[in-house]
Design a protein around this motif. Structure first.
Motif, PDB file in Angstrom:
ATOM      1  N   ASP A 217      56.699   5.452  39.843  1.00  0.00           N
ATOM      2  CA  ASP A 217      56.049   4.417  40.644  1.00  0.00           C
ATOM      3  C   ASP A 217      56.943   3.990  41.802  1.00  0.00           C
ATOM      4  O   ASP A 217      56.488   3.856  42.940  1.00  0.00           O
ATOM      5  N   THR A 218      58.222   3.796  41.520  1.00  0.00           N
ATOM      6  CA  THR A 218      59.168   3.395  42.571  1.00  0.00           C
ATOM      7  C   THR A 218      59.283   4.467  43.646  1.00  0.00           C
ATOM      8  O   THR A 218      59.263   4.166  44.848  1.00  0.00           O
ATOM      9  N   SER A 219      59.391   5.731  43.220  1.00  0.00           N
ATOM     10  CA  SER A 219      59.529   6.825  44.178  1.00  0.00           C
ATOM     11  C   SER A 219      58.290   6.982  45.049  1.00  0.00           C
ATOM     12  O   SER A 219      58.388   7.201  46.264  1.00  0.00           O
ATOM     13  N   VAL A 220      57.109   6.844  44.446  1.00  0.00           N
ATOM     14  CA  VAL A 220      55.863   6.942  45.214  1.00  0.00           C
ATOM     15  C   VAL A 220      55.770   5.817  46.236  1.00  0.00           C
ATOM     16  O   VAL A 220      55.421   6.041  47.406  1.00  0.00           O
ATOM     17  N   LYS A 221      56.098   4.596  45.831  1.00  0.00           N
ATOM     18  CA  LYS A 221      56.037   3.460  46.751  1.00  0.00           C
ATOM     19  C   LYS A 221      57.029   3.621  47.892  1.00  0.00           C
ATOM     20  O   LYS A 221      56.740   3.252  49.042  1.00  0.00           O
ATOM     21  N   MET A 222      58.194   4.180  47.604  1.00  0.00           N
ATOM     22  CA  MET A 222      59.179   4.400  48.662  1.00  0.00           C
ATOM     23  C   MET A 222      58.664   5.392  49.704  1.00  0.00           C
ATOM     24  O   MET A 222      58.929   5.250  50.903  1.00  0.00           O
ATOM     25  N   GLN A 223      57.893   6.388  49.252  1.00  0.00           N
ATOM     26  CA  GLN A 223      57.335   7.351  50.206  1.00  0.00           C
ATOM     27  C   GLN A 223      56.313   6.691  51.119  1.00  0.00           C
ATOM     28  O   GLN A 223      56.256   6.989  52.320  1.00  0.00           O
ATOM     29  N   TYR A 224      55.513   5.783  50.556  1.00  0.00           N
ATOM     30  CA  TYR A 224      54.546   5.069  51.398  1.00  0.00           C
ATOM     31  C   TYR A 224      55.258   4.117  52.356  1.00  0.00           C
ATOM     32  O   TYR A 224      54.835   3.940  53.503  1.00  0.00           O
ATOM     33  N   ILE A 225      56.346   3.496  51.897  1.00  0.00           N
ATOM     34  CA  ILE A 225      57.116   2.601  52.765  1.00  0.00           C
ATOM     35  C   ILE A 225      57.715   3.378  53.941  1.00  0.00           C
ATOM     36  O   ILE A 225      57.785   2.869  55.069  1.00  0.00           O
ATOM     37  N   ARG A 226      58.093   4.625  53.691  1.00  0.00           N
ATOM     38  CA  ARG A 226      58.692   5.460  54.742  1.00  0.00           C
ATOM     39  C   ARG A 226      57.661   6.090  55.657  1.00  0.00           C
ATOM     40  O   ARG A 226      58.004   6.863  56.553  1.00  0.00           O
ATOM     41  N   GLY A 227      56.370   5.764  55.453  1.00  0.00           N
ATOM     42  CA  GLY A 227      55.350   6.193  56.411  1.00  0.00           C
ATOM     43  C   GLY A 227      54.375   7.228  55.918  1.00  0.00           C
ATOM     44  O   GLY A 227      53.586   7.742  56.722  1.00  0.00           O
ATOM     45  N   LEU A 228      54.381   7.585  54.650  1.00  0.00           N
ATOM     46  CA  LEU A 228      53.430   8.564  54.143  1.00  0.00           C
ATOM     47  C   LEU A 228      52.009   8.029  54.311  1.00  0.00           C
ATOM     48  O   LEU A 228      51.677   6.948  53.854  1.00  0.00           O
ATOM     49  N   GLY A 229      51.173   8.781  54.999  1.00  0.00           N
ATOM     50  CA  GLY A 229      49.783   8.391  55.219  1.00  0.00           C
ATOM     51  C   GLY A 229      49.570   7.423  56.358  1.00  0.00           C
ATOM     52  O   GLY A 229      48.433   6.994  56.579  1.00  0.00           O
ATOM     53  N   TYR A 230      50.631   7.100  57.094  1.00  0.00           N
ATOM     54  CA  TYR A 230      50.497   6.129  58.190  1.00  0.00           C
ATOM     55  C   TYR A 230      49.588   6.687  59.287  1.00  0.00           C
ATOM     56  O   TYR A 230      49.739   7.827  59.735  1.00  0.00           O
ATOM     57  N   GLY A 231      48.629   5.882  59.710  1.00  0.00           N
ATOM     58  CA  GLY A 231      47.738   6.276  60.796  1.00  0.00           C
ATOM     59  C   GLY A 231      46.599   7.173  60.372  1.00  0.00           C
ATOM     60  O   GLY A 231      45.751   7.524  61.193  1.00  0.00           O
ATOM     61  N   LYS A 232      46.542   7.560  59.130  1.00  0.00           N
ATOM     62  CA  LYS A 232      45.469   8.429  58.641  1.00  0.00           C
ATOM     63  C   LYS A 232      44.345   7.580  58.064  1.00  0.00           C
ATOM     64  O   LYS A 232      44.559   6.419  57.690  1.00  0.00           O
ATOM     65  N   PRO A 233      43.121   8.133  57.993  1.00  0.00           N
ATOM     66  CA  PRO A 233      42.008   7.378  57.385  1.00  0.00           C
ATOM     67  C   PRO A 233      42.349   6.946  55.966  1.00  0.00           C
ATOM     68  O   PRO A 233      43.131   7.602  55.272  1.00  0.00           O
ATOM     69  N   LYS A 234      41.740   5.852  55.533  1.00  0.00           N
ATOM     70  CA  LYS A 234      42.086   5.271  54.232  1.00  0.00           C
ATOM     71  C   LYS A 234      41.854   6.245  53.094  1.00  0.00           C
ATOM     72  O   LYS A 234      42.649   6.309  52.149  1.00  0.00           O
ATOM     73  N   ILE A 235      40.761   7.022  53.181  1.00  0.00           N
ATOM     74  CA  ILE A 235      40.475   7.949  52.096  1.00  0.00           C
ATOM     75  C   ILE A 235      41.537   9.043  52.007  1.00  0.00           C
ATOM     76  O   ILE A 235      41.943   9.455  50.917  1.00  0.00           O
ATOM     77  N   ILE A 236      42.033   9.488  53.161  1.00  0.00           N
ATOM     78  CA  ILE A 236      43.094  10.503  53.181  1.00  0.00           C
ATOM     79  C   ILE A 236      44.391   9.899  52.655  1.00  0.00           C
ATOM     80  O   ILE A 236      45.119  10.517  51.865  1.00  0.00           O
ATOM     81  N   SER A 237      44.682   8.678  53.098  1.00  0.00           N
ATOM     82  CA  SER A 237      45.897   8.006  52.650  1.00  0.00           C
ATOM     83  C   SER A 237      45.906   7.805  51.139  1.00  0.00           C
ATOM     84  O   SER A 237      46.943   7.933  50.484  1.00  0.00           O
ATOM     85  N   SER A 238      44.718   7.517  50.568  1.00  0.00           N
ATOM     86  CA  SER A 238      44.631   7.329  49.119  1.00  0.00           C
ATOM     87  C   SER A 238      44.852   8.631  48.371  1.00  0.00           C
ATOM     88  O   SER A 238      45.518   8.659  47.328  1.00  0.00           O
ATOM     89  N   LEU A 239      44.310   9.731  48.900  1.00  0.00           N
ATOM     90  CA  LEU A 239      44.464  11.026  48.236  1.00  0.00           C
ATOM     91  C   LEU A 239      45.895  11.536  48.286  1.00  0.00           C
ATOM     92  O   LEU A 239      46.291  12.361  47.466  1.00  0.00           O
ATOM     93  N   TYR A 243      50.018  14.028  46.261  1.00  0.00           N
ATOM     94  CA  TYR A 243      51.171  14.677  46.891  1.00  0.00           C
ATOM     95  C   TYR A 243      52.444  13.880  46.633  1.00  0.00           C
ATOM     96  O   TYR A 243      53.504  14.453  46.338  1.00  0.00           O
ATOM     97  N   ALA A 244      52.334  12.552  46.725  1.00  0.00           N
ATOM     98  CA  ALA A 244      53.508  11.694  46.518  1.00  0.00           C
ATOM     99  C   ALA A 244      54.042  11.816  45.097  1.00  0.00           C
ATOM    100  O   ALA A 244      55.261  11.798  44.878  1.00  0.00           O
ATOM    101  N   ILE A 245      53.152  11.961  44.126  1.00  0.00           N
ATOM    102  CA  ILE A 245      53.596  12.108  42.735  1.00  0.00           C
ATOM    103  C   ILE A 245      54.374  13.402  42.549  1.00  0.00           C
ATOM    104  O   ILE A 245      55.425  13.430  41.886  1.00  0.00           O
ATOM    105  N   PHE A 246      53.872  14.499  43.143  1.00  0.00           N
ATOM    106  CA  PHE A 246      54.598  15.764  43.045  1.00  0.00           C
ATOM    107  C   PHE A 246      55.968  15.669  43.715  1.00  0.00           C
ATOM    108  O   PHE A 246      56.969  16.190  43.213  1.00  0.00           O
ATOM    109  N   GLU A 247      56.020  14.993  44.848  1.00  0.00           N
ATOM    110  CA  GLU A 247      57.285  14.814  45.546  1.00  0.00           C
ATOM    111  C   GLU A 247      58.254  13.932  44.759  1.00  0.00           C
ATOM    112  O   GLU A 247      59.473  14.030  44.923  1.00  0.00           O
ATOM    113  N   ALA A 248      57.711  13.073  43.894  1.00  0.00           N
ATOM    114  CA  ALA A 248      58.545  12.126  43.145  1.00  0.00           C
ATOM    115  C   ALA A 248      59.142  12.735  41.877  1.00  0.00           C
ATOM    116  O   ALA A 248      59.999  12.112  41.245  1.00  0.00           O
TER     117      ALA A 248
END
Length: 321
Positions: A217-239, A243-248
């Motif tokens: 959970d911490t690793s996934v949130k850190m990826q979003y804080i660093r800009g993962l999904g920034y500027g993308k549609p909400k549905i894409i950002s949610s999906l 990817y974030a879980i695999f990266e974590a």
């Protein structure tokens, strides 16, 4: 053209059956939910006050009853255990998490059995059915992956019945973990003369399960804080959480290995296994509530015996619709 459509639909069916349970876990339960229903939190209700020995025996008896009786008894046990989550601390929220986890377990269990069950087994499980209801016919090359060429309604029912063997066991095990402290588990294992090395391994495993979800959970949130999904549609950002879980996974493993090293140093510092046994300041005692727990255990055992005597037992392959 028709052949291409059949292949596409076949792959959609396979991916749908495999992906839906995982998506339930990711989007409806989430990493936070998995962490909450796998870690201990204090409480004052019946399950929290039960002696851990009683809870362990109850878990084993639930597993035995589900494995030796007809499927709908397992379904009833699943419902009862699911409702018992309402008695826990923050029970409504945990009930929701447990409900979706149970649903994903049933769906995943059904799909893991249904496409691979040959007609010979289904004929034993459904002796009164003269002709199976074919839902879909897979292309021949699916047999290389272990799939039966025809997916039937009876195969799905057979898989669903099998899934109800697993669901009550999962729920009872999680109830044991979420209502029992690590110290009580240690005292329980010491009381029943389990070797201390095994006791220590079990405790580490139980404590690591919520820790894994916490680190993920911490690793996934850190990826979003660093800009993962920034500027993308909400549905894409949610999906992108998939990817974030695999990266974590790798950072989580690194932290776990570091934690294991620190745990080993701590255990050595405290003299772990310096003596053949350990003393305890708190003794496990049986209370009035534990006798109620014993009554529940006896009722379940009698239920299993009576069900088998009346012909509602389980055979392999499972017979009875």
């Amino acid at each position: 053209m028709n052949n291409l459509v059949e292949q596409i639909v076949s792959w959609v069916i396979v991916l749908y059956g495999s992906a839906v349970p995982a998506l339930f876990v990711i989007f409806l339960i989430g990493i936070t939910g998995l962490r909450e229903i796998t870690r201990y939190e204090t409480g004052n209700t019946f399950l929290y006050k039960l002696n851990p020995v009683i809870k362990l025996v109850l878990t084993i008896v639930v597993m035995t009853v589900a494995a030796t009786t007809i499927w709908w008894i397992g379904a009833i046990l699943t419902l009862i255990l699911l409702l018992s989550y309402l008695t826990l601390n923050e029970g409504v929220r945990k009930f929701g998490y447990a409900f979706f986890l149970t649903l994903s377990t049933i769906l995943g269990g059904t799909w893991s059995i249904a496409p691979y069950t040959p007609p010979s087994i289904l004929q034993l499980a459904f002796p009164n059915v003269k002709q199976f209801t074919v839902i879909w016919t897979f292309p021949s090359y699916f047999q290389v992956m272990g799939y039966e060429q025809q997916l039937t309604l009876e195969a799905l029912i057979y898989g669903l019945q099998t899934a109800f063997r697993v669901a009550p066991v999962l729920l009872s095990a999680l109830l044991f973990i979420t209502t029992t402290t690590g110290s009580d588990i240690f005292r329980m294992f010491t009381k029943i003369k389990i070797p201390i090395a095994i006791t220590f391994s079990v405790l580490v495993g139980i404590r690591m399960i919520p820790r894994i979800f916490e680190l993920l959970d911490t690793s996934v949130k850190m990826q979003y804080i660093r800009g993962l999904g920034y500027g993308k549609p909400k549905i894409i950002s949610s999906l992108l959480i998939v990817y974030a879980i695999f990266e974590a996974i790798i950072p989580t493993m690194v932290y776990l290995f570091r934690g294991a090293k620190n745990l080993a140093i701590s255990a050595d510092t405290r003299g772990f296994r310096a003596y053949p046994s350990r003393t305890s300041l708190v003794e496990l005692k049986f209370t009035k509530l534990d006798y109620y727990g014993l009554v529940i255990i006896v009722v379940l055992i009698v239920l299993a015996i009576v069900a088998n005597l009346l012909g509602f037992g389980r055979t392999i392959p499972y017979v009875g619709a």
